[in-house]
Enzyme design. Sequence first.
Site, PDB file in Angstrom:
ATOM      1  N   GLY A 204       0.803  -1.226   0.000  1.00 47.84           N
ATOM      2  CA  GLY A 204       0.000   0.000   0.000  1.00 47.84           C
ATOM      3  C   GLY A 204       0.830   1.268   0.000  1.00 47.84           C
ATOM      4  O   GLY A 204       0.302   2.364   0.172  1.00 47.84           O
ATOM      5  N   ASP A 218       5.731  13.229  -7.502  1.00 45.33           N
ATOM      6  CA  ASP A 218       5.242  13.430  -6.132  1.00 45.33           C
ATOM      7  C   ASP A 218       6.260  14.278  -5.346  1.00 45.33           C
ATOM      8  O   ASP A 218       5.889  15.228  -4.648  1.00 45.33           O
ATOM      9  CB  ASP A 218       5.045  12.057  -5.477  1.00 45.33           C
ATOM     10  N   LYS A 222       6.229  18.377  -3.704  1.00 44.27           N
ATOM     11  CA  LYS A 222       6.663  18.747  -2.348  1.00 44.27           C
ATOM     12  C   LYS A 222       7.764  19.800  -2.396  1.00 44.27           C
ATOM     13  O   LYS A 222       7.794  20.728  -1.577  1.00 44.27           O
ATOM     14  CB  LYS A 222       7.101  17.501  -1.585  1.00 44.27           C
TER      15      LYS A 222
END
Length: 338
Positions: A204, A218, A222
């Site tokens: 996960g 991703d 940030k």
Amino acid sequence: MVKVVYVGFGIVSQGLAEIILNNNSVLPLVETVEIQTVGILDTKKGSRIDASGINMHDVLLNTKEGDYSLLTDTILDIPKAIQEINADILIEASFTDIKTGQPAISHMESALKSNKHVVTTNKGPFAVAYKQIFNLAALLKKNVVIEGTVMSGTPIINVLNNGLLGSDITAVSGIMNGTSNYIFSKMELGMSYSDALLQAQQLGYAEADPTSDVEGLDTLAKVMILANVVFDEQLIQEDIEVRGISDITLSDVKEASSKNERWKLIGSVWKDNNGKVHGSVSPKLVPINDSLYGISDATNALKITSNILGDTTIVGAGAGKIETGFALYNDIISIVNR
Ligand SMILES: NC(=O)c1ccc[n+]([C@@H]2O[C@H](COP(=O)([O-])OP(=O)(O)OC[C@H]3O[C@@H](n4cnc5c(N)ncnc54)[C@H](OP(=O)(O)O)[C@@H]3O)[C@@H](O)[C@H]2O)c1
């Protein structure tokens, strides 16, 4: 009583709902305050609006089994619904789009314009429209709190905004994507890239489509958020060098190990001597004496370089249901305290 409305009722929102239930809905405040959910708005799972309060125990019991049948309302115009609901705080935990920031920007603007504060873990809006949202919030005297957008529940934004007041931060750099770090950690044990990625997905950590994790997007989001928080600078995606981890081979990883080095996907933002702010996302070789060397598996770490303290490294979770739900819980408490 604090009334909240959720937009997006996936992993993170359910994590927050669980934390609130487990803490008896009572916040550690001067006066105890109960959090009441008056709306859940999710385009796919379903919605529910109840001005007298939704029984979250029942909703969570059902969703644990993957059953969303208690979310009986069909609401397609989410911004309009946000505007009409009588709530104090919008919890925005819907889909992240780091190119446009939508639909989350519309959700947040709709909340601010209808007198609601915003807490969120959604990176997209703050990668591309940080000033737009915070300026609107300032104009309307509302709070927007975004701790969970970088390193989930591990306090980073708070530290950068408050914990280092009085010092001059010159660079922030670190491991901000658990999936990539997990893959490198497993490759160091001899596992192939594809097997390590599969394992990250099974646990996960990685999205079903892991492109954003392994190709550095991703981390890019940030980096762009941190440029705003630390240097008040809106970087443009096209100006940032972004390289993912997919072309680092098992033999690259082995060779690094033989030299007491490790590959890490590093996101950085820094100010040069002329005051220009730069960002980058790239796999880098980290030597054994670096504080980022020992950060393994899905753990994240951020090294903050400042003039008085030198390097300060913060290590902690970068994702997870309860970890990220906690960021929202903390954000809600900070708004109520204000
Ligand atoms: N999971 C983490 O550990 C973590 C950590 C830090 C930040 N975040 C960020 O937090 C946010 C929530 O993450 P999550 O893991 O909870 O994701 P998730 O499980 O996919 O939940 C998001 C929910 O929002 C729904 N949704 C999508 N578009 C929507 C819209 N326009 N209006 C209303 N609902 C919409 C999704 O429906 P469908 O799935 O059916 O499309 C889904 O139910 C994301 O922005 C994510 O990037 C997550």
